[in-house]
Motif scaffolding. Structure first.
Motif, PDB file in Angstrom:
ATOM      1  N   THR A 119       0.862  -1.175   0.000  1.00 26.48           N
ATOM      2  CA  THR A 119       0.000   0.000   0.000  1.00 26.48           C
ATOM      3  C   THR A 119       0.897   1.223   0.000  1.00 26.48           C
ATOM      4  O   THR A 119       2.026   1.160   0.509  1.00 26.48           O
ATOM      5  CB  THR A 119      -0.959  -0.002   1.217  1.00 26.48           C
ATOM      6  N   PRO A 120       0.456   2.324  -0.582  1.00 25.99           N
ATOM      7  CA  PRO A 120       1.290   3.528  -0.578  1.00 25.99           C
ATOM      8  C   PRO A 120       1.578   3.990   0.852  1.00 25.99           C
ATOM      9  O   PRO A 120       0.730   3.865   1.738  1.00 25.99           O
ATOM     10  CB  PRO A 120       0.436   4.564  -1.316  1.00 25.99           C
ATOM     11  N   ASP A 121       2.758   4.548   1.056  1.00 24.35           N
ATOM     12  CA  ASP A 121       3.138   4.979   2.405  1.00 24.35           C
ATOM     13  C   ASP A 121       2.285   6.126   2.930  1.00 24.35           C
ATOM     14  O   ASP A 121       2.211   6.347   4.132  1.00 24.35           O
ATOM     15  CB  ASP A 121       4.624   5.335   2.472  1.00 24.35           C
ATOM     16  N   PHE A 122       1.579   6.820   2.036  1.00 26.99           N
ATOM     17  CA  PHE A 122       0.710   7.911   2.501  1.00 26.99           C
ATOM     18  C   PHE A 122      -0.674   7.418   2.944  1.00 26.99           C
ATOM     19  O   PHE A 122      -1.440   8.170   3.520  1.00 26.99           O
ATOM     20  CB  PHE A 122       0.549   8.989   1.414  1.00 26.99           C
ATOM     21  N   ASN A 123      -0.976   6.159   2.698  1.00 23.68           N
ATOM     22  CA  ASN A 123      -2.289   5.613   3.052  1.00 23.68           C
ATOM     23  C   ASN A 123      -2.270   5.148   4.516  1.00 23.68           C
ATOM     24  O   ASN A 123      -2.310   3.958   4.812  1.00 23.68           O
ATOM     25  CB  ASN A 123      -2.670   4.476   2.099  1.00 23.68           C
ATOM     26  N   LYS A 124      -2.215   6.100   5.399  1.00 26.43           N
ATOM     27  CA  LYS A 124      -2.067   5.822   6.837  1.00 26.43           C
ATOM     28  C   LYS A 124      -3.244   5.025   7.389  1.00 26.43           C
ATOM     29  O   LYS A 124      -3.065   4.183   8.275  1.00 26.43           O
ATOM     30  CB  LYS A 124      -1.900   7.133   7.622  1.00 26.43           C
ATOM     31  N   ARG A 125      -4.434   5.279   6.890  1.00 25.89           N
ATOM     32  CA  ARG A 125      -5.602   4.537   7.369  1.00 25.89           C
ATOM     33  C   ARG A 125      -5.478   3.044   7.060  1.00 25.89           C
ATOM     34  O   ARG A 125      -5.753   2.192   7.895  1.00 25.89           O
ATOM     35  CB  ARG A 125      -6.871   5.114   6.737  1.00 25.89           C
ATOM     36  N   ALA A 126      -5.023   2.729   5.839  1.00 27.83           N
ATOM     37  CA  ALA A 126      -4.830   1.321   5.461  1.00 27.83           C
ATOM     38  C   ALA A 126      -3.703   0.696   6.275  1.00 27.83           C
ATOM     39  O   ALA A 126      -3.830  -0.443   6.744  1.00 27.83           O
ATOM     40  CB  ALA A 126      -4.531   1.210   3.966  1.00 27.83           C
ATOM     41  N   ILE A 127      -2.618   1.417   6.454  1.00 32.15           N
ATOM     42  CA  ILE A 127      -1.485   0.890   7.227  1.00 32.15           C
ATOM     43  C   ILE A 127      -1.925   0.560   8.652  1.00 32.15           C
ATOM     44  O   ILE A 127      -1.607  -0.509   9.180  1.00 32.15           O
ATOM     45  CB  ILE A 127      -0.306   1.884   7.206  1.00 32.15           C
TER      46      ILE A 127
END
Length: 149
Positions: A119-127
């Motif tokens: 997942t992209p590193d900016f997708n904090k919600r997914a992380i």
């Protein structure tokens, strides 16, 4: 709400979700010829690509695509989760967790003891969501080398 394997009738909804997914991840998307290509990839007799869709109130609100791959390092097979996307209005209701467990169940049924994805590193919600599942991450860069056939 129902999570099920995609059917031919879902192709255009999946394409719409792909378009929304790429916009969310700040990427480009070209829908040209996608219906024909996706139908071949998903529904051919020898297809390795699997797709789950989430249907709520007769609307497809999410999808996940995945395939069985091999890890030389682990000398074993795993499931690679290529895409997971849920429309904004359908998030926060446990759908993502249900999809992940459906993929885990599929993985176990085909002899895979792991699922991998990115997942992209900016997708904090997914992380945050993935870490709450108990998943771990590795820092790598993904490269894409595209060329004309």
């Amino acid at each position: 709400m129902e999570i099920r394997f995609a059917e031919n009738k879902d192709i255009y909804a999946i394409i719409d979700l792909c378009k929304a997914h790429t916009a969310y991840e700040k990427a480009d998307y070209n829908a040209e010829n996608k219906a024909e290509s996706l139908e071949k990839l998903l529904f051919a007799t020898d297809s390795v690509l699997k797709c789950l869709v989430v249907e709520a109130d007769k609307e497809i609100v999410g999808y996940a695509t995945f395939t069985k791959q091999v890890s030389t390092w682990d000398a074993d097979y795993y499931i690679y989760l290529d895409c997971l996307f849920i429309q904004e209005h359908a998030r926060g209701n446990g759908i993502g967790k249900q999809i992940m467990f459906a993929i885990k169940d599929y993985a176990c049924s085909v002899g895979c003891s792991a699922v991998q994805w990115q997942t992209p590193d900016f997708n904090k919600r997914a992380i945050k969501f993935y870490k709450e599942l108990g998943a771990t991450s590795k820092t790598k860069e993904r490269f894409s080398w595209k060329f004309d056939l």
